[in-house]
Write an enzyme that holds these catalytic residues in place. Structure first.
Site, short mmCIF file in Angstrom:
data_model
loop_
_atom_site.label_atom_id
_atom_site.label_comp_id
_atom_site.label_asym_id
_atom_site.label_seq_id
_atom_site.Cartn_x
_atom_site.Cartn_y
_atom_site.Cartn_z
N ARG A 149 1.14 65.46 48.08
CA ARG A 149 -0.14 66.12 47.83
C ARG A 149 -0.84 65.59 46.59
O ARG A 149 -2.08 65.41 46.60
CB ARG A 149 0.08 67.64 47.72
CG ARG A 149 -1.18 68.47 47.46
CD ARG A 149 -2.39 68.05 48.27
NE ARG A 149 -2.13 67.98 49.70
CZ ARG A 149 -2.92 67.38 50.58
NH1 ARG A 149 -4.02 66.76 50.16
NH2 ARG A 149 -2.63 67.36 51.86
N LYS B 11 -20.12 64.57 33.48
CA LYS B 11 -20.03 65.65 34.46
C LYS B 11 -18.86 65.37 35.40
O LYS B 11 -19.02 65.01 36.57
CB LYS B 11 -21.35 65.77 35.23
CG LYS B 11 -22.52 66.14 34.34
CD LYS B 11 -23.84 66.10 35.09
CE LYS B 11 -25.01 66.40 34.15
NZ LYS B 11 -26.31 66.29 34.85
N LYS C 137 -28.93 64.27 22.30
CA LYS C 137 -29.64 64.87 23.43
C LYS C 137 -30.63 65.92 22.92
O LYS C 137 -30.74 66.17 21.72
CB LYS C 137 -28.64 65.47 24.42
CG LYS C 137 -27.65 64.42 24.96
CD LYS C 137 -27.08 64.81 26.29
CE LYS C 137 -28.12 64.68 27.37
NZ LYS C 137 -27.56 64.85 28.73
N GLU D 248 -32.17 60.66 23.29
CA GLU D 248 -32.87 61.14 24.47
C GLU D 248 -34.28 61.57 24.07
O GLU D 248 -34.45 62.30 23.10
CB GLU D 248 -32.11 62.32 25.08
CG GLU D 248 -32.78 62.92 26.31
CD GLU D 248 -32.02 64.13 26.83
OE1 GLU D 248 -31.25 63.98 27.79
OE2 GLU D 248 -32.20 65.23 26.27
N ASP E 176 -35.71 61.03 29.61
CA ASP E 176 -35.27 62.22 30.32
C ASP E 176 -36.38 62.79 31.21
O ASP E 176 -37.42 63.23 30.71
CB ASP E 176 -34.81 63.29 29.32
CG ASP E 176 -34.34 64.56 29.99
OD1 ASP E 176 -33.62 64.46 31.00
OD2 ASP E 176 -34.71 65.66 29.53
#
Length: 281
Positions: free
Chosen positions: A97, A132, A164, A197, A219
């Site tokens: 698995r 992410k 950011k 950013e 952005d």
């Protein structure tokens, strides 16, 4: 660090799955029983995770014998046999698995990445991943992006200064954020790239005025504004596009001349590639 983290993940995964024993296997399969399994591909895509699978098998049982027929990065189709593994049946069942979970996830990411990369053929734009990622699996997921032909952005918070929107707002603006970052790096004796950013042309112009950076992230700029921004920067800094870019629009952004396009979807919402480990009679 990469191998160390992967090894820690493997150990944690076995602890999570097996704990005090795989009682189903231990109660039904003699410790001396030997067998063989094969990894069968059940869906077309790009194979990834073979090298990690070898590490998983050998971490659990160094005596397992692995014969690889298809390596990482190669296209696979339904019915292909990627590799076989021979050894103690108890070991084969207890590793099954984890190997599948890792390889299905990595192959899904590599397959998706390859599609994005092919979408940009003929341009000079590279596909970037993001942070992410699935907690604990970042190294594997970013490796899968590379196998699929993409490029890794920063690995974590430690290998780049990425200013950011929230950093800029809390720091009191573009200039403050950049200057403080430069002072920090000098004070700590670190040599890290700085990316800023920007959300509009006012911030872009301020970043260009302050300088001392390596890359500018646009952005949520639309295609036309991205083209204008590329002309404004005029090759002085690397440019990355991010936010609101889909598979259908990504080539339009690439054709504006940006150096990079970051795509969170490579890792945060990818479909795993179907495959199975089956006993060889």
């Amino acid at each position: 660090m990469k191998q160390e983290l992967i090894q820690e993940l493997i150990k944690l995964a076995f602890k999570e799955d097996i704990a005090d024993g795989d009682h189903t296997t231990l109660s039904t399969i003699p410790a001396t029983a030997m067998g063989k399994v094969q990894l069968i591909i059940k869906e077309n895509g790009v194979l990834a995770g073979v090298e990690v699978a070898k590490q998983i098998f050998h971490t659990f049982d160094p005596d397992l014998k692995i014969t690889v027929f298809i390596n990482d990065g190669f296209d696979v189709k339904y019915g292909d046999i990627a590799f076989t593994v021979e050894g103690k049946v108890q070991s084969l069942l207890q590793t099954e698995r984890l190997v599948l979970n890792v390889m299905q996830r990595m192959s899904g990411i590599a397959t998706t990445t390859r599609k994005y990369v092919e979408q940009l053929e003929g341009t000079n734009t590279r596909i970037l991943d993001t942070r992410k990622t699935t907690p604990g699996m970042r190294m594997l997921e970013k490796e899968a992006v590379k196998i699929g032909g993409g490029t890794n952005h920063r690995i974590g918070l430690f290998d780049m200064i990425l200013l950011k929107d929230n950093h800029v707002d809390f720091a009191g603006g573009i200039e403050n954020a950049i200057q403080r970052s430069k002072e920090y790096l000098k004070e700590k004796g670190k040599n890290l790239p700085i990316e800023i950013e920007v959300r509009n042309f006012e911030e872009l112009n301020e970043a260009l005025s302050v300088g001392g950076i390596d890359r500018i992230m646009l952005d949520n700029f639309n295609v036309e504004d991205t083209r204008k921004a590329v002309e404004l920067v005029n090759g002085k800094y690397e440019i990355e596009s991010s936010g609101g870019i889909t598979f259908d629009t990504i080539r339009n952004y690439a054709e504006t001349g940006v150096d990079f396009i970051s795509v969170g979807a490579l890792t945060h919402s990818v479909k795993s590639l179907d495959m199975s480990l089956k006993a060889v009679e």
